[in-house]
Design a protein around this motif. Structure first.
Motif, mmCIF file in Angstrom:
data_model
loop_
_atom_site.group_PDB
_atom_site.id
_atom_site.type_symbol
_atom_site.label_atom_id
_atom_site.label_comp_id
_atom_site.label_asym_id
_atom_site.label_seq_id
_atom_site.Cartn_x
_atom_site.Cartn_y
_atom_site.Cartn_z
ATOM 1 N N LEU A 1 -6.289 3.164 0.312
ATOM 2 C CA LEU A 1 -6.736 2.193 1.312
ATOM 3 C C LEU A 1 -7.466 2.915 2.440
ATOM 4 O O LEU A 1 -7.001 3.950 2.928
ATOM 5 N N ARG B 1 10.972 25.026 0.823
ATOM 6 C CA ARG B 1 11.758 24.221 -0.125
ATOM 7 C C ARG B 1 11.599 24.747 -1.533
ATOM 8 O O ARG B 1 10.504 25.118 -1.944
ATOM 9 N N VAL C 1 9.728 24.222 7.048
ATOM 10 C CA VAL C 1 10.800 24.267 6.048
ATOM 11 C C VAL C 1 10.251 24.835 4.743
ATOM 12 O O VAL C 1 9.132 24.520 4.336
ATOM 13 N N ALA D 1 -2.620 8.124 -5.245
ATOM 14 C CA ALA D 1 -2.538 9.194 -6.247
ATOM 15 C C ALA D 1 -2.905 8.647 -7.629
ATOM 16 O O ALA D 1 -2.824 7.440 -7.862
ATOM 17 N N CYS E 1 0.861 -1.176 0.000
ATOM 18 C CA CYS E 1 0.000 0.000 0.000
ATOM 19 C C CYS E 1 0.900 1.230 0.000
ATOM 20 O O CYS E 1 1.589 1.503 0.987
ATOM 21 N N GLU F 1 -1.784 2.573 -4.948
ATOM 22 C CA GLU F 1 -1.326 3.948 -4.718
ATOM 23 C C GLU F 1 -2.528 4.886 -4.785
ATOM 24 O O GLU F 1 -3.312 4.836 -5.731
ATOM 25 N N ARG G 1 14.312 14.032 -6.636
ATOM 26 C CA ARG G 1 13.444 12.941 -6.198
ATOM 27 C C ARG G 1 12.819 12.189 -7.375
ATOM 28 O O ARG G 1 12.723 10.968 -7.376
ATOM 29 N N ASP H 1 2.702 3.473 3.168
ATOM 30 C CA ASP H 1 1.805 4.580 2.821
ATOM 31 C C ASP H 1 2.079 5.851 3.618
ATOM 32 O O ASP H 1 1.175 6.654 3.852
ATOM 33 N N SER I 1 19.334 13.828 6.397
ATOM 34 C CA SER I 1 19.029 13.343 5.029
ATOM 35 C C SER I 1 18.866 11.833 5.004
ATOM 36 O O SER I 1 19.492 11.157 4.190
ATOM 37 N N SER J 1 9.662 3.885 -0.568
ATOM 38 C CA SER J 1 9.776 2.596 0.132
ATOM 39 C C SER J 1 8.997 1.501 -0.594
ATOM 40 O O SER J 1 9.497 0.386 -0.763
ATOM 41 N N GLY K 1 5.427 5.061 -2.997
ATOM 42 C CA GLY K 1 6.517 6.034 -2.807
ATOM 43 C C GLY K 1 7.855 5.312 -2.868
ATOM 44 O O GLY K 1 7.953 4.178 -3.373
ATOM 45 N N ALA L 1 14.523 8.875 3.319
ATOM 46 C CA ALA L 1 14.402 7.998 2.151
ATOM 47 C C ALA L 1 15.376 6.829 2.272
ATOM 48 O O ALA L 1 15.047 5.690 1.929
ATOM 49 N N GLY L 2 16.576 7.113 2.785
ATOM 50 C CA GLY L 2 17.577 6.059 2.937
ATOM 51 C C GLY L 2 17.090 4.985 3.899
ATOM 52 O O GLY L 2 17.187 3.783 3.618
ATOM 53 N N ALA M 1 19.601 14.010 -0.741
ATOM 54 C CA ALA M 1 21.002 13.612 -0.722
ATOM 55 C C ALA M 1 21.071 12.116 -0.450
ATOM 56 O O ALA M 1 20.356 11.602 0.395
HETATM 57 C C1 LIG Z 1 11.607 18.662 3.206
HETATM 58 C C2 LIG Z 1 12.064 17.242 3.146
HETATM 59 C C3 LIG Z 1 13.361 16.939 2.719
HETATM 60 C C4 LIG Z 1 13.814 15.615 2.721
HETATM 61 N N1 LIG Z 1 15.099 15.345 2.317
HETATM 62 C C5 LIG Z 1 15.555 14.071 2.350
HETATM 63 C C6 LIG Z 1 16.908 13.741 1.942
HETATM 64 O O1 LIG Z 1 17.702 14.595 1.540
HETATM 65 N N2 LIG Z 1 17.310 12.443 2.012
HETATM 66 C C7 LIG Z 1 16.454 11.459 2.458
HETATM 67 O O2 LIG Z 1 16.873 10.283 2.526
HETATM 68 N N3 LIG Z 1 15.182 11.733 2.839
HETATM 69 C C8 LIG Z 1 14.706 13.009 2.797
HETATM 70 N N4 LIG Z 1 13.422 13.279 3.184
HETATM 71 C C9 LIG Z 1 12.562 12.198 3.686
HETATM 72 C C10 LIG Z 1 11.947 11.358 2.584
HETATM 73 O O3 LIG Z 1 11.306 12.172 1.638
HETATM 74 C C11 LIG Z 1 10.920 10.378 3.153
HETATM 75 O O4 LIG Z 1 11.435 9.754 4.295
HETATM 76 C C12 LIG Z 1 10.575 9.308 2.108
HETATM 77 O O5 LIG Z 1 9.960 9.913 0.995
HETATM 78 C C13 LIG Z 1 9.651 8.248 2.702
HETATM 79 O O6 LIG Z 1 9.215 7.397 1.689
HETATM 80 P P1 LIG Z 1 7.935 6.490 1.885
HETATM 81 O O7 LIG Z 1 7.785 5.748 0.608
HETATM 82 O O8 LIG Z 1 8.044 5.714 3.140
HETATM 83 O O9 LIG Z 1 6.724 7.493 2.108
HETATM 84 P P2 LIG Z 1 6.100 8.556 1.101
HETATM 85 O O10 LIG Z 1 7.152 9.168 0.261
HETATM 86 O O11 LIG Z 1 5.253 9.444 1.935
HETATM 87 O O12 LIG Z 1 5.170 7.687 0.138
HETATM 88 C C14 LIG Z 1 3.932 7.165 0.571
HETATM 89 C C15 LIG Z 1 3.091 6.830 -0.652
HETATM 90 O O13 LIG Z 1 1.881 6.225 -0.210
HETATM 91 C C16 LIG Z 1 0.759 6.842 -0.839
HETATM 92 N N5 LIG Z 1 -0.361 6.717 0.103
HETATM 93 C C17 LIG Z 1 -0.567 7.412 1.248
HETATM 94 N N6 LIG Z 1 -1.680 6.985 1.864
HETATM 95 C C18 LIG Z 1 -2.190 5.984 1.101
HETATM 96 C C19 LIG Z 1 -3.333 5.133 1.222
HETATM 97 N N7 LIG Z 1 -4.180 5.228 2.256
HETATM 98 N N8 LIG Z 1 -3.561 4.211 0.249
HETATM 99 C C20 LIG Z 1 -2.710 4.087 -0.818
HETATM 100 N N9 LIG Z 1 -1.612 4.880 -0.976
HETATM 101 C C21 LIG Z 1 -1.351 5.804 -0.022
HETATM 102 C C22 LIG Z 1 1.213 8.278 -1.079
HETATM 103 O O14 LIG Z 1 0.487 8.888 -2.126
HETATM 104 C C23 LIG Z 1 2.690 8.066 -1.443
HETATM 105 O O15 LIG Z 1 2.864 7.810 -2.815
HETATM 106 C C24 LIG Z 1 12.944 14.578 3.163
HETATM 107 C C25 LIG Z 1 11.625 14.875 3.556
HETATM 108 C C26 LIG Z 1 11.179 16.192 3.554
HETATM 109 C C27 LIG Z 1 9.760 16.506 4.010
#
Ligand SMILES: Cc1cc2nc3c(=O)[nH]c(=O)nc-3n(C[C@H](O)[C@H](O)[C@H](O)COP(=O)(O)OP(=O)(O)OC[C@H]3O[C@@H](n4cnc5c(N)ncnc54)[C@H](O)[C@@H]3O)c2cc1C
Length: 452
Positions: free
Chosen positions: A136, A211, A209, A40, A13, A38, A113, A166, A340, A18, A16, A343-344, A51
């Motif tokens: 979801l 951006r 922040v 979106a 679910c 997803e 990104r 998610d 940073s 992860s 993004g 995402a890592g 980074a």
């Molecule tokens: C300002 C800022 C700067 C950053 N800079 C860095 C950096 O330099 N380096 C780094 O490593 N990290 C950075 N991060 C952190 C990084 O962006 C996040 O930790 C990362 O994107 C997390 O990924 P994710 O897939 O877990 O979650 P998300 O990126 O939030 O993805 C979640 C996905 O799930 C979907 N979704 C949500 N709810 C539902 C639902 N109910 N049903 C179905 N789909 C759903 C969303 O649409 C999205 O596509 C930064 C964050 C911010 C805010």
């Protein structure tokens, strides 16, 4: 060698960083059918640059994203001593001074990104089906231990294993804890309504922040010799209660700009209003009025509207798996951005979980135990990074016991502060996620031997 018959189906679910990393890892090591749901209308990404440090780069190489980088003519990070970040005292009208140089043992890269998401998408396996516009709402368990997912459009779907990727407002997390409450299986630390609320609801970090991506050409017109035009180093312009991070991404195509303003009393408070919206750049200009010329040039180069984010974090969860459901990435450890690592860490979760699920030893029966191994290997590590990131924010903005910024000339104190920052950062380039996978694999082998 992949086995012929799929052993179970995995629903992810969230598409993004992860969720995509998990799908790519599963596809690389198995024939498991994967469904990504997803919310979106398409798989994409908001936001600007990020980074990538050594540990994340190692995962990218494991997933053959290094070849994707070559195809896009993007340079790789490299081993060897590297000036990673310059801290510059900038909250004064005169030219700033560099007060600390953070040296890493590996260089980092700045990526847009969208580039990372595109590369992951290009590596998705044929066993993966993407369902967009599927938000979801909740899930529950079927009598055969599979899961039924309910979406906000009224549709349903089934899966044997469900992964919540998610993000910070995770619906999977909400449903998982609801289920634990109903079964009377909440961990002791979460029994009071207050502690449960604190763990489950995103909290405002007190940080706002701003951006944006700056066009280097625009900065050049304003300040032809600006230090960010000729260097890939991350600049950290620090001052009391605020700081600005800026660095080149996508091989110098853009400068990633992030200006932070921290309200110390706001941490943990409920945030009223929209988390993210566009605001006129004057708002950030006012915040940094009186800062040094180099910062003013950056601010002038911003577009007229800039994205404003109220940074939220997750509560520190004591668990992230329940039966055959697991949470990864921001769904379990959304953190501040100061190291940073969001995402890592999300990619590390996805990689370890993907390796565990795709391993030949993981049958459907032992999935819940395999998920517990994922939790043991990853959760405390990621929660430590959440704490490191918070501490670093305090240090950057001269609100830490190491240095409060009062004495601008006490070089001994400033050096100690810098060394403390360095030691907090060093996890980014020490060790490789493959080590965690080896530990997880050993535990999985023991488990399989016991169940045989
Ligand atoms: C300002 C800022 C700067 C950053 N800079 C860095 C950096 O330099 N380096 C780094 O490593 N990290 C950075 N991060 C952190 C990084 O962006 C996040 O930790 C990362 O994107 C997390 O990924 P994710 O897939 O877990 O979650 P998300 O990126 O939030 O993805 C979640 C996905 O799930 C979907 N979704 C949500 N709810 C539902 C639902 N109910 N049903 C179905 N789909 C759903 C969303 O649409 C999205 O596509 C930064 C964050 C911010 C805010």
């Amino acid at each position: 060698m992949h086995s012929e018959l799929p052993k179970f189906r995995v629903a992810i679910c969230g598409g993004g960083i992860s969720g995509l990393t998990l799908a790519v890892t599963l596809g690389q090591h198995s024939q498991i059918p994967i469904d990504i749901y997803e919310s979106a209308p398409e798989i994409g990404t908001v936001g600007t640059g990020l980074a990538v440090w050594k540990r994340t780069w190692d995962i990218m190489c494991q997933l053959q994203l290094d070849a994707e980088m070559d195809r896009r003519s993007l340079s790789h990070p490299s081993e060897g001593e590297n000036l990673a970040m310059i801290f510059r005292r900038s909250d004064q009208s005169e030219q700033g001074t560099d007060i600390f140089r953070l040296i890493s043992s590996y260089s980092h890269i700045g990526l847009h990104r969208a580039q990372l998401v595109d590369m992951l998408k290009s590596r998705l396996p044929p066993t993966c089906t993407i369902h967009t516009s599927k938000q979801l709402a909740s899930y529950s368990r079927n009598t055969d231990s599979s899961y039924i997912m309910r979406f906000t459009d009224g549709s349903i779907a089934n899966s044997d294993v469900l992964i919540g990727a998610d993000g910070i407002r995770s619906a999977v997390r909400r449903s998982m804890f609801q289920d634990l409450i109903e079964q009377g299986r909440l961990p002791p630390g979460l029994l009071s309504p207050e502690s449960l609320h604190k763990a489950l609801e995103p909290q405002w970090s007190g940080i706002t922040v701003y951006r944006s991506l700056i066009q280097p050409q625009k900065l050049r017109e304003i300040s032809p010799d600006h230090l960010l035009l000729s260097s890939k180093i991350v600049m950290n312009f620090v001052g009391k209660g605020k700081h600005i991070i800026a660095y080149a991404i996508a091989d110098g195509t853009f400068i990633n700009f992030l200006a932070f303003d921290t309200d110390l009393d706001g941490e943990g408070k409920e945030f009223v209003g929209k988390w993210v919206y566009d605001t006129p750049k004057e708002e950030v200009l006012n915040l940094f009025k009186g800062w040094e010329p180099c910062v003013q040039a950056l601010l002038e180069s911003l577009d007229s509207m800039i994205s404003r984010w109220a940074v939220h974090v997750g509560g520190l969860l004591p668990l992230c798996v329940s039966d055959s459901v697991a949470l990864i990435g921001d769904a379990v450890h959304a953190m501040t951005t100061h190291v940073s690592a969001g995402a890592g860490q999300a990619m590390e979760d996805a990689y370890i979980l993907g390796r565990l699920l795709s391993d030949d030893l993981t049958t459907r029966t032992i999935v819940p135990s395999a998920l517990k191994i994922y939790q043991d290997v990853r959760l405390s590590v990621a929660n430590d990074v959440v704490a490191i990131s918070r501490d670093l924010g305090m240090m950057y903005e001269l609100n830490s016991p190491e240095y409060d910024g009062e004495d601008r000339n006490d070089s001994e104190v400033i050096e100690r502060w810098g060394q403390a920052i360095l030691s907090k950062w060093s996890f980014q380039w020490i060790g490789v996620p493959e080590d965690e996978w080896k530990t997880a694999r050993m535990r999985l082998t023991e488990l399989a031997n016991r169940s045989a």
